[in-house]
Design a protein around this motif. Structure first.
Motif, PDB file in Angstrom:
ATOM      1  N   SER A 194       7.261   2.134  26.087  1.00 31.18           N
ATOM      2  CA  SER A 194       8.462   2.941  25.852  1.00 31.18           C
ATOM      3  C   SER A 194       8.197   4.043  24.827  1.00 31.18           C
ATOM      4  O   SER A 194       8.724   5.162  24.941  1.00 31.18           O
ATOM      5  N   ASP A 195       7.352   3.744  23.824  1.00 31.22           N
ATOM      6  CA  ASP A 195       7.002   4.768  22.831  1.00 31.22           C
ATOM      7  C   ASP A 195       6.227   5.916  23.474  1.00 31.22           C
ATOM      8  O   ASP A 195       6.484   7.097  23.189  1.00 31.22           O
ATOM      9  N   GLU A 196       5.260   5.576  24.333  1.00 26.24           N
ATOM     10  CA  GLU A 196       4.485   6.608  25.039  1.00 26.24           C
ATOM     11  C   GLU A 196       5.394   7.413  25.965  1.00 26.24           C
ATOM     12  O   GLU A 196       5.272   8.640  26.066  1.00 26.24           O
ATOM     13  N   TYR A 197       6.288   6.720  26.635  1.00 25.34           N
ATOM     14  CA  TYR A 197       7.215   7.391  27.549  1.00 25.34           C
ATOM     15  C   TYR A 197       8.070   8.410  26.802  1.00 25.34           C
ATOM     16  O   TYR A 197       8.219   9.556  27.240  1.00 25.34           O
ATOM     17  N   ASN A 198       8.622   7.993  25.664  1.00 23.07           N
ATOM     18  CA  ASN A 198       9.466   8.896  24.883  1.00 23.07           C
ATOM     19  C   ASN A 198       8.666  10.059  24.300  1.00 23.07           C
ATOM     20  O   ASN A 198       9.162  11.192  24.223  1.00 23.07           O
ATOM     21  N   GLU A 199       7.426   9.782  23.897  1.00 23.53           N
ATOM     22  CA  GLU A 199       6.564  10.843  23.386  1.00 23.53           C
ATOM     23  C   GLU A 199       6.276  11.873  24.486  1.00 23.53           C
ATOM     24  O   GLU A 199       6.334  13.097  24.247  1.00 23.53           O
TER      25      GLU A 199
END
Length: 255
Positions: A194-199
């Motif tokens: 989810s962190d990579e997706y948001n980034e």
């Protein structure tokens, strides 16, 4: 499994109405690949060329792999101001997961051929963020591919896991976590946290925004042409960081 087609005469009647309506300024055809049936599309494009006396913009979404010389000539005759190209991803794993083929050489060749014949046309390239198997790095590879084709602009869609779709039915198989509330945006998949997706969502927004500003795009392209061993997408990302540090650009939290 099966492409449904409206009757050609019905389409002609609809186009004639739209082309002659005094309050309609432009027509956007939302078929994701109207050129898949070439003879049918030639007939439709010829009809538009012959009946568009007011020279209204007619915009199609096109897969360049299906273009051929005669279709390109008809697009030029039609006076199309814009064409939208979707390729979603360049990752072999992603393409396999979504049952999509991608001929890199033919895609690039036909985009170049179209731009050579019609240098003023505005081309839009679309990607989808969060497809099964996509990773942080493979998405940036896809974004690099799009930027290298020198589009007029980019548009990046978040994957929506719509009820009844294949991704909805196979969400557990693909390790997709998504919002149960409409429009059912994904939160993460098995290859992207989810962190990579948001980034990536932030970077995709930022790069597409800066790319659309012509002076910025020209400046970065000019700088890039004098470099070796660097990716164009990385220069855009570095410029985003520079602007952020100067408080000239929105942060992830503000968009």
């Amino acid at each position: 499994q099966k492409v449904r087609k409206f009757d050609v005469n019905r389409l002609k009647s609809t186009f004639k109405f739209l082309l002659n309506h005094p309050k309609i300024a432009r027509i956007y055809v939302t078929d994701s690949n109207a050129f898949i049936f070439k003879q049918r599309q030639k007939e439709i494009l010829n009809f538009i060329v012959e009946n568009n006396s007011f020279k209204k913009p007619v915009i199609f979404e096109v897969n360049p792999e299906y273009l051929e010389d005669e279709l390109i000539d008809l697009v030029v005759q039609m006076g199309a101001e814009e064409l939208a190209f979707g390729f979603q991803s360049t990752s072999p794993l992603v393409l396999n997961n979504i049952n999509r083929k991608f001929n890199y050489e033919r895609y690039c060749e036909n985009v170049l051929k179209l731009k050579t014949r019609f240098p003023n046309i505005k081309t839009w390239f679309g990607l989808i963020l969060g497809l099964p198997g996509d990773t942080y790095h493979s998405f940036l590879d896809s974004l690099e591919f799009a930027i290298q084709l020198r589009p007029y602009s980019l548009y990046i869609h978040e994957l929506l896991v719509l009820p009844g779709s294949e991704f909805f039915n196979k969400a557990s198989e693909f390790n997709i976590v998504f919002d149960k509330k409409p429009p059912h945006k994904i939160i993460s998949n098995g290859s992207m946290s989810s962190d990579e997706y948001n980034e990536l969502k932030y970077l995709g927004f930022s790069v597409s925004l800066l790319h659309h500003v012509e002076p910025v795009r020209k400046m970065i392209l000019e700088y890039y042409n004098g470099l070796t061993g660097r990716r164009l997408v990385d220069l855009f990302i570095e410029f985003v960081d520079f602007l952020q540090n100067k408080d000239f650009f929105p942060t992830k939290e503000s968009i």
